[in-house]
Design an enzyme around this catalytic site. Structure first.
Site, PDB file in Angstrom:
ATOM      1  N   ARG A  35       0.854  -1.163   0.009  1.00 14.06           N
ATOM      2  CA  ARG A  35       0.026  -0.023   0.079  1.00 14.06           C
ATOM      3  C   ARG A  35       0.918   1.349  -0.039  1.00 14.06           C
ATOM      4  NH1 ARG A  35      -3.510  -2.839  -1.494  1.00 14.06           N
ATOM      5  NH2 ARG A  35      -5.256  -3.185  -0.423  1.00 14.06           N
ATOM      6  N   HIS A  53      -2.101  -1.164  -9.880  1.00 14.61           N
ATOM      7  CA  HIS A  53      -2.618  -1.942  -8.998  1.00 14.61           C
ATOM      8  C   HIS A  53      -3.120  -3.079  -9.559  1.00 14.61           C
ATOM      9  CE1 HIS A  53      -4.223  -1.313  -4.678  1.00 14.61           C
ATOM     10  NE2 HIS A  53      -3.944  -2.704  -4.976  1.00 14.61           N
ATOM     11  N   GLU A 102      -5.666   6.684  -6.480  1.00 14.42           N
ATOM     12  CA  GLU A 102      -5.589   5.662  -7.433  1.00 14.42           C
ATOM     13  C   GLU A 102      -7.167   5.877  -8.040  1.00 14.42           C
ATOM     14  OE1 GLU A 102      -5.168   1.803  -5.795  1.00 14.42           O
ATOM     15  OE2 GLU A 102      -3.086   2.115  -5.559  1.00 14.42           O
TER      16      GLU A 102
END
Length: 335
Positions: free
Chosen positions: A255, A302, A283
């Site tokens: 993360r 991601h 994001e």
């Protein structure tokens, strides 16, 4: 149905006595494993799966009307969106581990809404992706392919992983899988974990390190595998990043929030280290984000957790956690 309408997959439509579970947006590759798991909720809940991808909050609210629970894979729930859903949604079933990045858990606790995650569903997927980033930074396969297609032949030197040291920050399922892969490359392995036992590290021929900063200083490659919690948020500081040696590599498939805000960008802009990132503070990554201009960086959107095996594992757990919810049981409950 008109040509502009998006197909919707629904189960047990005649069972209006059952609560409704809605997935308002989907990653297309998830549809097949999700559909395969639908029988898990038979006689427990109706399910409505929207088969397109949208991040528009107004559309999400519209699609969630009347829903008792929500399946969420990759959608960030803002506090504004949460407040609009809170009057009827009693459970969020997330297809991921680090749900604190996607929803305000303190707020869901206040509202009495259950939040479930999935666990250990993609250890191999994430570890393999992390090594994919490492390989691109050391062997440049993607870059060399692009140059070849442009007519170039000069090539460039690579870096050996053999006999170099990888430092693993976090040693859960993914970190341990990373250690197994690193052994195959003939790397030396250092491990830092908040609750690491020496015998656990020894099982993977890894050397425990007591101080996270020492891990950064002693490693040629540092790979982060820390969960996002109140304790780990901002744990990686600018001071620790300063201890990375010139030429070293940092990888983050965990993360972005485990790194102090802005610290990694500042370190990268010095131009003496390399990085591979799959996670970001914002994001999707905005088009004007300065990270896009950093040359010594490989980025992916991601997707480390997305693989055929991980998709099957996480969709199965999502449906099982919802089945447990409707049976009055608990599975993978985080809030």
């Amino acid at each position: 149905m008109s040509s502009t309408q998006i197909p919707v997959i629904e189960t047990q439509t005649e069972r209006t006595d059952l609560p409704l579970v809605v997935m308002p947006t989907v990653i297309p590759t998830m549809l097949e494993p999700l559909t395969a798991c639908l029988p898990t909720l038979r006689d427990l809940a109706r399910v409505r799966l929207h088969t397109d991808t949208t991040y528009d909050e107004e559309t999400i609210v519209e699609r969630m009307q009347g829903a008792d629970a929500m399946i969420d894979i990759g959608l960030h729930i803002s506090d504004h969106l949460l407040d609009q859903l809170a009057d009827h949604v009693r459970c969020f079933a997330f297809g991921g581990t680090g749900v604190a990045s996607f929803i305000n858990l303190d707020r869901t606790r206040e509202l009495g809404i259950r939040v479930c995650n999935v666990v250990h569903y993609g250890n191999h997927a994430v570890a393999e992706h992390a090594f994919g980033l490492i390989m691109e930074l050391t062997k440049h396969v993607g870059r060399l392919d692009r140059e070849m297609r442009e007519g170039q032949w000069a090539g460039m030197d690579g870096l050996d992983l053999y006999d170099r040291t990888i430092g693993l920050a976090g040693f859960g399922g993914i970190g341990q899988t990373m250690a197994c892969i690193a052994r195959g490359f003939g790397m030396h392995i250092l491990v830092w974990n908040s609750h690491l036992h020496t015998d656990q590290a020894a099982q993977f021929d890894a050397q425990p390190v007591d101080d996270l900063g020492d891990l950064f200083e002693q490693s040629d490659v540092v790979s982060l595998h820390l969960p996002l919690t109140q304790a780990t948020a901002g744990m990686v500081t600018a001071k620790q990043l300063d201890r990375l040696r010139p030429g070293s590599i940092i990888i983050n498939t965990a993360r972005a929030e485990v790194i102090s805000p802005g610290a990694l960008l500042t370190r990268l802009q010095r131009g003496d280290i390399l990085a591979g990132l799959d996670v970001f503070d914002r994001e999707p990554l905005p088009a004007d984000d300065p990270l896009r201009q950093v040359p010594n960086l490989v980025m992916t959107p991601h997707v480390a957790w997305r693989s055929d095996g991980a998709n099957r594992n996480l969709t199965k757990q999502i449906m099982q956690s919802l089945a447990a919810f409707y049976r009055g049981e608990r599975m993978n409950v985080v809030a």
